[in-house]
Scaffold this motif. Structure first.
Motif, PDB file in Angstrom:
ATOM      1  N   UNK A 145       0.825  -1.203   0.000  1.00 37.30           N
ATOM      2  CA  UNK A 145       0.000   0.000   0.000  1.00 37.30           C
ATOM      3  C   UNK A 145       0.876   1.276   0.000  1.00 37.30           C
ATOM      4  N   UNK A 198       1.223  -4.368   5.498  1.00 31.88           N
ATOM      5  CA  UNK A 198       1.813  -3.805   4.282  1.00 31.88           C
ATOM      6  C   UNK A 198       0.857  -3.837   3.077  1.00 31.88           C
ATOM      7  N   UNK A 199       0.030  -4.882   2.989  1.00 33.70           N
ATOM      8  CA  UNK A 199      -0.847  -5.029   1.818  1.00 33.70           C
ATOM      9  C   UNK A 199      -1.823  -3.860   1.652  1.00 33.70           C
ATOM     10  N   UNK A 200      -2.284  -3.715   0.435  1.00 34.43           N
ATOM     11  CA  UNK A 200      -3.283  -2.676   0.142  1.00 34.43           C
ATOM     12  C   UNK A 200      -4.597  -2.967   0.865  1.00 34.43           C
TER      13      UNK A 200
END
Lengths: 197, 197
Positions: A149, A195-197
């Motif tokens: 992200x 961390x992921x969107x």
């Protein structure tokens, strides 16, 4: 002239560092005399002095060894195609290193010493900045790859990945029967979901 | 007979603890003599002895103050309707506490001392178990409310929330110009995304 065998020098150096780490973990840097390091290493002060002229130089060598260990983990994974996976695996390996009880106790000791001794702090900061820089590079790559992200600043994310790894050291020292494999799914989840969107 | 004014006693006790915290942060527990605490607090050894008979009793009082500060945060939020929000706000307030530089440095010092001094370790563990127990209770409530993922064991999640808060202390001490408000969105995200389904 006597020849110097580099392997023997390294073995002797390692013997002193292991003895010192053991003393520091039990008594702290300030509570440990060079005499007690000599006793633990089974050598004379003159012999010790030949390898490490001061107690501070022993502490520096220990901090540098820690630095090398984390650098190796980053080097192993920095080439990986997928940056998010690389970060996750780096954190897992870092936790594995931190879960070694002697490493954990020495980390706490180095941290406490670095917070008040300017020379150790300077060494610590060089390592800290290097690790953070490497983490930021990986996060930026993950953002370009569309896996991480872009809404959060890479340097802030890097700080919290480091905080997590450093905080792990406390859990290893203070939680009886700390079992790394039981914890692994949790910190994999923290890294990926954060961390992921 | 002289009357004892509890406010004056508390003020004197506070004066000694503040002086000791300052000495410990600069020189460590082992590097600090009771004489230097007396000098920093501006009182005689006999007067100091009246409040704290040993250096260890000062360290215990500091550890108990830390314990009290975290307990207050939990008490403030434990009654909240939504357990996930309560956990998030507890972590934020804990970070606020940790971001106070003197608190952060003393935390590192208490941690290092606890890792090798059995008496301080025992005190530290009582606090640690209490905090962890409270966190587990909140996580279990969040699971019953359907807001927190039941797939992960509450005691493992609690360990990592504590590791995060403890790791924050290192960032405060070693990152120059650590700005809590800039970091707040990141750790709110870590807590929420890790716990949610």
């Amino acid at each position: 002239m006597r020849k110097v065998d580099p392997e023997k020098v390294e073995a002797k150096r390692r013997q002193i560092l292991d003895a010192a780490i053991d003393c520091f973990a039990r008594q702290g840097f300030h509570g440990t005399s060079t005499a007690s390091i000599c006793a633990a290493a089974g050598m004379s002060p003159g012999n010790l002095f030949h390898y490490f002229p001061t107690k501070a130089s022993i502490i520096e060598a220990i901090a540098q060894d820690e630095q090398l260990a984390t650098a190796e983990i980053f080097e192993k994974w920095s080439g990986a195609e997928d940056a998010l996976t690389a970060i996750e695996e780096i954190v897992v390996e870092w936790m594995r290193l931190a879960s070694e009880p002697t490493y954990a106790r020495i980390s706490i000791e180095v941290g406490a010493e670095a917070s008040r001794n300017p020379d150790i702090k300077a060494l610590f900061l060089v390592n800290d900045q290097r690790v953070k820089g490497r983490m930021i590079t990986l996060i930026e790559r993950g953002i370009r790859q569309g896996a991480i992200d872009a809404a959060l600043a890479p340097d802030l994310l890097a700080s919290w990945l480091i905080a997590l790894a450093e905080g792990a050291v406390g859990r290893v020292v203070f939680e009886s029967k700390f079992d790394l494999s039981a914890h692994e799914p949790v910190f994999r989840r923290i890294v990926r979901r954060t961390l992921q969107k």
